[in-house]
Write an enzyme that holds these catalytic residues in place. Structure first.
Site, PDB file in Angstrom:
ATOM      1  N   PRO A 208      57.340  41.865   9.542  1.00 31.90           N
ATOM      2  CA  PRO A 208      56.068  41.394   9.103  1.00 31.90           C
ATOM      3  C   PRO A 208      54.949  42.204   9.515  1.00 31.90           C
ATOM      4  CG  PRO A 208      57.434  40.045  10.440  1.00 31.90           C
ATOM      5  CD  PRO A 208      58.094  41.184  10.479  1.00 31.90           C
ATOM      6  N   LEU A 209      54.053  42.146   8.652  1.00 31.89           N
ATOM      7  CA  LEU A 209      52.710  42.927   8.641  1.00 31.89           C
ATOM      8  C   LEU A 209      51.857  42.815   9.911  1.00 31.89           C
ATOM      9  CD1 LEU A 209      51.626  43.443   4.888  1.00 31.89           C
ATOM     10  CD2 LEU A 209      52.722  45.042   6.387  1.00 31.89           C
ATOM     11  N   CYS A 210      52.115  41.466  10.144  1.00 30.74           N
ATOM     12  CA  CYS A 210      51.202  41.069  11.443  1.00 30.74           C
ATOM     13  C   CYS A 210      51.751  41.654  12.636  1.00 30.74           C
ATOM     14  CB  CYS A 210      51.184  39.750  11.454  1.00 30.74           C
ATOM     15  SG  CYS A 210      52.763  38.703  11.747  1.00 30.74           S
ATOM     16  N   THR A 211      52.998  41.901  12.536  1.00 33.32           N
ATOM     17  CA  THR A 211      53.797  42.431  13.887  1.00 33.32           C
ATOM     18  C   THR A 211      53.553  43.949  14.136  1.00 33.32           C
ATOM     19  OG1 THR A 211      55.593  40.898  13.816  1.00 33.32           O
ATOM     20  CG2 THR A 211      56.006  43.259  14.929  1.00 33.32           C
ATOM     21  N   GLU A 214      49.588  44.210  14.885  1.00 35.52           N
ATOM     22  CA  GLU A 214      49.130  43.584  16.246  1.00 35.52           C
ATOM     23  C   GLU A 214      50.032  43.529  17.338  1.00 35.52           C
ATOM     24  OE1 GLU A 214      48.122  39.710  15.255  1.00 35.52           O
ATOM     25  OE2 GLU A 214      46.828  40.053  13.553  1.00 35.52           O
TER      26      GLU A 214
END
Length: 449
Positions: A208-211, A214
């Site tokens: 996931p791009l959020c992982t 961030e």
């Protein structure tokens, strides 16, 4: 210069082909003519000239096969040299297929190998039909699926849904990953095809791009952040080239900075290459073992000297050695190798009338179906823009839309109602047009010439 013929060169091969046995195929007839036929008439296509493909070419040539082709789209890289034994430092940058063919022909007298430096999709379907056996040395699920679909496209079924023997295109598939590997025999219509057992392959890991942005936790997270996010921020409008060393070095440097920021270890240049290019680790010994199994199965198929593998061999040399054979079952509803539903039609029936018949057919009962033929959309129910584009086809005869062939396969995607519940389903149909012989209608022949 090719090596001269050595007396007794085929001694070991003759032990298999000149003597009867208890495990031979049903049509096996031992004799010297069998080796002669193998060398003169058997044609094998090797797909892939990497680590496994190099081994396959060598093993097949030394097993008595003289008519070989090899197809590969890649050029030789320095990183290939530790396991792709047919290549040398001076070969870097040259097409793998051409160099591999040349090296085997230099060492094995009498063999003729035709190289094809191109994508597998660049060849037309009939190119693949020229071969008796297709041997796969690939590291891509997509490429395997493509060749599997091509081989299964030659398969025909009789009126009782039995595969027609002369239309079966045998495949031998090998694959390796580190100390693990597999070899399998695929006889379309008889054994499971690649799509029947696609579930054997784990899904490709996607982060996931959020992982990535961030909370990175692994070296791969840091590398993919540099590759997928940071590159576009810094190099707006410039496409990342995984084969450009400067681009790869930049991603490695940025990934290393991010790893240090979050206290993560394990980011190296080789790991960066592996993550970005999705490189599967390869070991020469595993390639050699799996290739030997595949070449032996090809020899069995071509000569009948023994019963073939049933039908999936796995090898694990990670801790000790473990190998086993599993017999998987063919999926009778497979959309690639399954017989599908036989439908006989008049050449005059329009696509619109055909769609109505799909809802009335006792084995289909499909409502609102979309129809595709050889990857081309004949009619799509949705989205609206595709429905509008394909709507004019509804008034056309299906026979014309399918290229005026006497029989072919189409796929329909619609919905059925089971126990009061509406379900989406995809079906394979074998469409046969009445009164057609080799693409000529009865009316055409009645007119004379």
């Amino acid at each position: 210069m090719a090596n001269p013929v050595v007396p007794g060169r085929w001694r070991d091969l003759d032990k298999l082909l000149l003597r009867p046995g208890n495990l031979v195929g049903p049509n096996f007839e031992p004799g010297p003519e069998l080796r002669e036929d193998l060398q003169e008439y058997a044609k094998v296509l090797v797909v892939g000239a990497g680590g496994l493909g190099c081994e396959l070419l060598k093993d097949l040539a030394l097993s008595g096969f003289r008519n070989l082709d090899v197809i590969d789209m890649d050029r030789i890289e320095v990183s290939n040299l530790n396991r792709q034994f047919l290549f040398r430092l001076q070969d870097v940058g040259k097409p793998k297929a051409e160099v591999a063919a040349m090296r085997v022909m230099e060492r094995v007298s009498g063999v003729n190998i035709v190289p094809h430096f191109c994508r597998i999709e660049d060849k037309d379907i009939e190119f693949y039909n020229d071969f008796n056996i297709i041997a796969l040395g690939l590291d891509s699920i997509e490429a395997r699926s493509y060749i599997n679909a091509v081989a299964c496209s030659f398969l025909e079924y009789d009126s009782e849904d039995n595969p027609v023997e002369e239309t079966i295109k045998p495949m031998v598939d090998g694959g390796t990953e580190g100390f693990k590997g597999h070899a399998r025999v695929i006889m379309p219509g008889i054994t499971p095809c690649f799509e029947c057992t696609i579930w054997l392959f784990p899904p490709q890991v996607k982060f996931p791009l959020c992982t990535l942005a961030e909370t990175p936790r692994t070296a791969a997270h840091c590398i993919e952040y540099a590759h997928l996010i940071k590159w576009d921020e810094v190099h707006s409008g410039e496409t990342f080239d995984a084969d450009d060393p400067e681009h790869m070095q930049w991603v490695y440097s940025e990934a290393l900075k991010r790893a240090e920021l979050f206290g993560i270890s394990g980011v190296t240049y080789s790991v960066t290459q592996g993550v970005v290019k999705n490189i599967i680790p390869a070991i020469a010994s595993t390639n050699a073992i799996i290739s030997a199994a595949c070449a032996l199965e090809a020899l069995k198929i071509a000569t009948g000297c023994s019963k073939t593998l049933s039908n999936y061999l796995t090898y694990n040399g990670l801790a000790g050695l473990h190998t086993k054979v599993t017999e998987f079952v063919k999926d009778t509803d497979c959309l690639v190798c399954g017989p599908g539903v036989l439908v006989e039609l008049d050449t005059s029936i329009t696509l619109q009338k055909f769609i109505v018949l799909l809802g009335e057919h006792p084995h289909l009962l499909l409502s609102k179906p979309s129809v595709t033929h050889r990857g081309k959309n004949l009619y799509m129910q949705a989205p609206a823009v595709l429905e509008e584009m394909t709507r004019p086809n509804l008034q056309q005869p299906l026979f014309n839309l399918m290229g005026k062939v006497p029989k072919d396969v189409i796929h329909v995607n619609g919905s059925t109602v089971t126990n009061g519940k509406k379900n989406s389903c995809l079906r394979k149909l074998r469409v046969v047009f009445k009164g057609i012989v080799d693409g000529v209608t009865d009316m055409d022949t009645a007119g004379g010439a």
